[in-house]
Structures are given as structure tokens and as C-alpha cells.
Motif scaffolding. Structure first.
Motif, PDB file in Angstrom:
ATOM      1  N   GLY A  13       0.855  -1.200   0.000  1.00 56.50           N
ATOM      2  CA  GLY A  13       0.000   0.000   0.000  1.00 56.50           C
ATOM      3  C   GLY A  13       0.875   1.229   0.000  1.00 56.50           C
ATOM      4  N   LYS A  18       5.985   5.944   0.731  1.00 57.11           N
ATOM      5  CA  LYS A  18       6.060   7.178   1.530  1.00 57.11           C
ATOM      6  C   LYS A  18       7.492   7.722   1.576  1.00 57.11           C
ATOM      7  N   GLU A  19       8.463   6.830   1.770  1.00 59.96           N
ATOM      8  CA  GLU A  19       9.867   7.292   1.900  1.00 59.96           C
ATOM      9  C   GLU A  19      10.480   7.611   0.540  1.00 59.96           C
ATOM     10  N   THR A  24       0.725   9.244   1.525  1.00 54.63           N
ATOM     11  CA  THR A  24      -0.257   8.182   1.811  1.00 54.63           C
ATOM     12  C   THR A  24      -1.637   8.843   1.806  1.00 54.63           C
ATOM     13  N   PHE A  25      -2.669   8.042   2.105  1.00 54.75           N
ATOM     14  CA  PHE A  25      -4.040   8.566   2.021  1.00 54.75           C
ATOM     15  C   PHE A  25      -4.597   8.958   3.377  1.00 54.75           C
ATOM     16  N   ARG A  26      -4.311   8.116   4.407  1.00 53.26           N
ATOM     17  CA  ARG A  26      -5.026   8.300   5.684  1.00 53.26           C
ATOM     18  C   ARG A  26      -4.106   8.699   6.835  1.00 53.26           C
ATOM     19  N   CYS A  27      -2.798   8.836   6.541  1.00 51.48           N
ATOM     20  CA  CYS A  27      -1.940   9.317   7.633  1.00 51.48           C
ATOM     21  C   CYS A  27      -2.156  10.829   7.749  1.00 51.48           C
ATOM     22  N   PHE A 155     -13.570   3.990  -6.155  1.00 45.14           N
ATOM     23  CA  PHE A 155     -14.441   3.332  -5.166  1.00 45.14           C
ATOM     24  C   PHE A 155     -15.765   2.964  -5.846  1.00 45.14           C
ATOM     25  N   GLY A 179       2.800  -1.704   4.362  1.00 52.01           N
ATOM     26  CA  GLY A 179       2.477  -0.294   4.158  1.00 52.01           C
ATOM     27  C   GLY A 179       1.040  -0.016   3.780  1.00 52.01           C
ATOM     28  N   GLY A 182      -5.165  -1.237   5.854  1.00 53.25           N
ATOM     29  CA  GLY A 182      -6.191  -2.275   6.003  1.00 53.25           C
ATOM     30  C   GLY A 182      -7.597  -1.710   6.078  1.00 53.25           C
ATOM     31  N   VAL A 184      -9.357  -0.655   3.172  1.00 57.61           N
ATOM     32  CA  VAL A 184     -10.114  -0.759   1.920  1.00 57.61           C
ATOM     33  C   VAL A 184     -10.180  -2.219   1.456  1.00 57.61           C
ATOM     34  N   ASN A 205       4.463  -2.662   8.774  1.00 57.79           N
ATOM     35  CA  ASN A 205       3.811  -1.360   8.664  1.00 57.79           C
ATOM     36  C   ASN A 205       4.457  -0.394   9.650  1.00 57.79           C
ATOM     37  N   GLY A 221       7.764  -0.482  11.773  1.00 57.06           N
ATOM     38  CA  GLY A 221       8.878   0.451  11.549  1.00 57.06           C
ATOM     39  C   GLY A 221       8.855   0.897  10.101  1.00 57.06           C
ATOM     40  N   PRO A 222       9.666   1.873   9.736  1.00 55.10           N
ATOM     41  CA  PRO A 222       9.682   2.371   8.359  1.00 55.10           C
ATOM     42  C   PRO A 222      10.039   1.257   7.366  1.00 55.10           C
TER      43      PRO A 222
HETATM   44  N1  APR Z   1       6.818   2.597   6.195  1.00 59.24           N
HETATM   45  C1  APR Z   1       5.844   1.664   6.357  1.00 59.24           C
HETATM   46  N2  APR Z   1       4.524   1.973   6.487  1.00 59.24           N
HETATM   47  C2  APR Z   1       4.193   3.276   6.457  1.00 59.24           C
HETATM   48  C3  APR Z   1       5.149   4.307   6.286  1.00 59.24           C
HETATM   49  C4  APR Z   1       6.510   3.916   6.147  1.00 59.24           C
HETATM   50  N3  APR Z   1       7.497   4.826   5.987  1.00 59.24           N
HETATM   51  N4  APR Z   1       4.492   5.497   6.303  1.00 59.24           N
HETATM   52  C5  APR Z   1       3.188   5.222   6.468  1.00 59.24           C
HETATM   53  N5  APR Z   1       3.002   3.898   6.581  1.00 59.24           N
HETATM   54  C6  APR Z   1       1.741   3.166   6.758  1.00 59.24           C
HETATM   55  C7  APR Z   1       0.724   3.899   7.613  1.00 59.24           C
HETATM   56  O1  APR Z   1       0.906   3.547   8.976  1.00 59.24           O
HETATM   57  C8  APR Z   1      -0.610   3.377   7.052  1.00 59.24           C
HETATM   58  O2  APR Z   1      -1.073   2.262   7.807  1.00 59.24           O
HETATM   59  O3  APR Z   1       1.153   3.040   5.491  1.00 59.24           O
HETATM   60  C9  APR Z   1      -0.276   2.922   5.634  1.00 59.24           C
HETATM   61  C10 APR Z   1      -0.932   3.764   4.566  1.00 59.24           C
HETATM   62  O4  APR Z   1      -2.326   3.631   4.702  1.00 59.24           O
HETATM   63  P1  APR Z   1      -3.288   4.433   3.683  1.00 59.24           P
HETATM   64  O5  APR Z   1      -2.871   5.846   3.627  1.00 59.24           O
HETATM   65  O6  APR Z   1      -4.696   4.102   4.092  1.00 59.24           O
HETATM   66  O7  APR Z   1      -2.966   3.807   2.259  1.00 59.24           O
HETATM   67  P2  APR Z   1      -3.451   2.421   1.691  1.00 59.24           P
HETATM   68  O8  APR Z   1      -3.639   1.418   2.779  1.00 59.24           O
HETATM   69  O9  APR Z   1      -2.529   2.056   0.567  1.00 59.24           O
HETATM   70  O10 APR Z   1      -4.893   2.779   1.059  1.00 59.24           O
HETATM   71  C11 APR Z   1      -5.559   1.741   0.350  1.00 59.24           C
HETATM   72  O11 APR Z   1      -7.290   3.301  -0.289  1.00 59.24           O
HETATM   73  O12 APR Z   1      -7.761   5.428  -0.893  1.00 59.24           O
HETATM   74  C12 APR Z   1      -7.646   4.154  -1.372  1.00 59.24           C
HETATM   75  O13 APR Z   1      -7.122   3.467  -3.539  1.00 59.24           O
HETATM   76  C13 APR Z   1      -6.568   4.047  -2.409  1.00 59.24           C
HETATM   77  O14 APR Z   1      -4.998   2.264  -2.767  1.00 59.24           O
HETATM   78  C14 APR Z   1      -5.537   3.123  -1.779  1.00 59.24           C
HETATM   79  C15 APR Z   1      -6.355   2.347  -0.762  1.00 59.24           C
END
Ligand code: APR
Length: 238
Positions: A13, A18-19, A24-27, A155, A179, A182, A184, A205, A221-222
Motif C-alpha cells: 500500500g 512514503k519514503e 499516503t491517504f489516511r496518515c 471506489f 504499508g 487495512g 479498503v 507497517n 517500523g519504516p
Molecule cells: N513505512 C511503512 N509503512 C508506512 C510508512 C513507512 N514509511 N508510512 C506510512 N506507513 C503506513 C501507515 O501507517 C498506514 O497504515 O502506510 C499505511 C498507509 O495507509 P493508507 O494511507 O490508508 O494507504 P493504503 O492502505 O494504501 O490505502 C488503500 O485506499 O484510498 C484508497 O485506492 C486508495 O490504494 C488506496 C487504498
């Protein structure tokens, strides 16, 4: 205990990119804090205001194509695992960036589509794009005007290659989620599919995801630290 001939399925995901500098979408500060998903990630939003949707994806496409956005050590480690693990490694990503491809991953499914592709709403033809997309664009295949949309799953739409994903989950010995929050479905349900079929399940994650309790093993962790270390552990089993 994992055998080198075993199949591994990996789900990624937004957290894995991110790095590399992609949001990301929900952080905190994530995409859905700045724009309503109902406006830019649903068929209804596109029908209401296609220009707004094209602007949203054009901005993300330009961001992805910037010189300083590159695959990170986590993308590289997953490409190495695919090359060096004797059994099959299927990488399923929810991400629409191309960082897994740029890192060298080949056995890859983009279940939510791809930012660098456009699709004709009339004939379904898919074309690679790197420039901006607009409602004025016409389809190079069927000539339909104003029907080109981002090749992204919104969606309410069916994710891509679901049958192939479930076939692989049914025969995997290890399922690794990296990453993703969980939040969607159907991706968030893959861990249950894997468990039903006897796979060992691992979550990597930044923090516990919505489905954390469903995983046999959790590593927080990252991604650029946790994923390469996890891949080293796997390759030591050969
Ligand atoms: N390393 C590991 N994990 C990380 C890092 C990092 N450096 N930075 C953030 N995360 C984690 C966050 O803790 C979070 O749980 O990545 C996750 C990102 O979650 P979301 O932003 O919800 O993204 P994702 O899960 O991919 O969303 C799923 O939702 O909006 C739709 O279609 C979109 O594909 C996307 C789907």
C-alpha cells in the motif's frame, strides 16, 4: 516452515512509497485530508466534474515523474526477493505509482490501476501517458472524444485481476502485507483468504493496521528498514 519452492504473495500500500516522497491517504497530511475521495475517486465524482478529476490525477502524475521520486530500499528488496527466491513471488499493489516496476519487480498486479495509463470509456483501449490528461483528449483507437479517463480503479468499481489474486492466495505459503492501513476491501480481506489456506501471515507497517490482529507476525517500523531485513531473513531460508 517455509520451503524455497513455496509461493509468496505480497500486498503493498501507500506506506511503501512514503519514503520515496509520495503521500499516503489516511496518515496525517494524507491525500484524503486535502481532497474529498467522493469528488475525485468515484465514477459519480468524475461524471459531476471530470476537469477536477483530471486535475487531481495530473497533479499526482507530475509529482510521480519528478526527478527526485525514485524507488526506495523497500521496493528494491521486493524486486530482489522476486529474482532470488526459488518459488514464485506475486506482488499485488494497491498503489498506482510505477516504483515497483522501476525497482525491477515484474510479477506484479496493480489492482487499483496505474497513474501512467489512460483508458477509453468507449472501447476500453488502455494507453501509456506521462503528460496531462483532459476532457478534450480523444481515443487514439476508436476516436471517441472526451472519453479518456485515468486507468485507475475508483471506489465502487471492481479492482483488477481479482481471480488471479485469489488463485495465488489459495496456494501461497506466506502472505506479507506492507504499508497499508487495512481500510479498503477487497485488499484488506486478503489476509483472511491466506489464513484460510494455511499461509503464514506477516504485517510490516509503521503502526498496527485495522487488521493487525489477523496476522501471525507483526513487524513495525519504516519500510526502508523493515522490508530489506525481512527479505534477508527469507533468503537465508534457501
Ligand atoms: N513505512 C511503512 N509503512 C508506512 C510508512 C513507512 N514509511 N508510512 C506510512 N506507513 C503506513 C501507515 O501507517 C498506514 O497504515 O502506510 C499505511 C498507509 O495507509 P493508507 O494511507 O490508508 O494507504 P493504503 O492502505 O494504501 O490505502 C488503500 O485506499 O484510498 C484508497 O485506492 C486508495 O490504494 C488506496 C487504498
Amino acid at each position: 516452515m517455509l520451503k524455497p519452492s513455496d509461493r509468496i504473495v505480497i500486498l503493498t500500500g501507500a506506506g511503501i512509497s512514503k519514503e520515496s516522497g509520495l503521500d499516503t491517504f489516511r496518515c496525517a497530511g494524507g491525500v484524503w485530508e486535502r481532497v474529498r475521495l467522493e469528488d475525485v475517486a468515484t465514477p459519480e465524482g468524475y461524471a459531476r466534474d471530470p476537469d477536477m478529476v483530471h486535475r487531481f490525477y495530473n497533479d499526482r502524475r507530475r509529482g510521480l515523474l519528478q526527478a527526485d521520486v525514485r524507488p526506495n530500499a523497500a521496493h528494491d528488496a521486493l524486486a530482489r526477493l522476486e529474482r532470488e527466491w526459488p518459488g514464485e513471488v506475486l506482488l499485488v499493489t494497491q498503489n498506482i505509482d510505477d516504483l515497483h516496476e522501476r525497482a525491477g519487480s515484474r510479477n506484479l498486479i496493480h489492482m487499483h490501476g496505474e497513474l501512467l495509463k489512460a483508458r477509453c470509456g468507449v472501447c476500453g483501449a488502455i494507453t501509456e501517458i506521462r503528460a496531462d490528461l483532459s476532457v478534450e483528449d480523444d481515443c487514439a483507437d476508436c476516436g471517441a472524444v472526451a472519453e479518456m479517463r485515468p486507468h485507475v480503479v475508483w471506489f465502487g468499481e471492481m479492482p483488477l485481476e481479482m481471480e488471479r489474486i485469489y488463485q495465488n492466495l489459495a496456494t501461497s505459503a506466506l502472505f506479507v502485507s506492507i504499508g497499508t492501513s487495512g481500510n479498503v476491501y477487497p485488499a484488506a480481506g486478503f489476509v483472511q483468504e491466506a489464513r484460510i489456506n494455511g499461509a503464514h501471515t506477516v504485517e510490516l507497517n509503521l503502526e498496527p493496521s485495522e487488521g493487525a490482529t489477523l496476522f501471525d507476525e507483526k513487524i513495525y517500523g519504516p519500510a526502508t528498514g523493515a522490508v530489506p531485513a525481512f527479505v534477508e531473513r527469507l533468503l537465508a531460508l534457501r
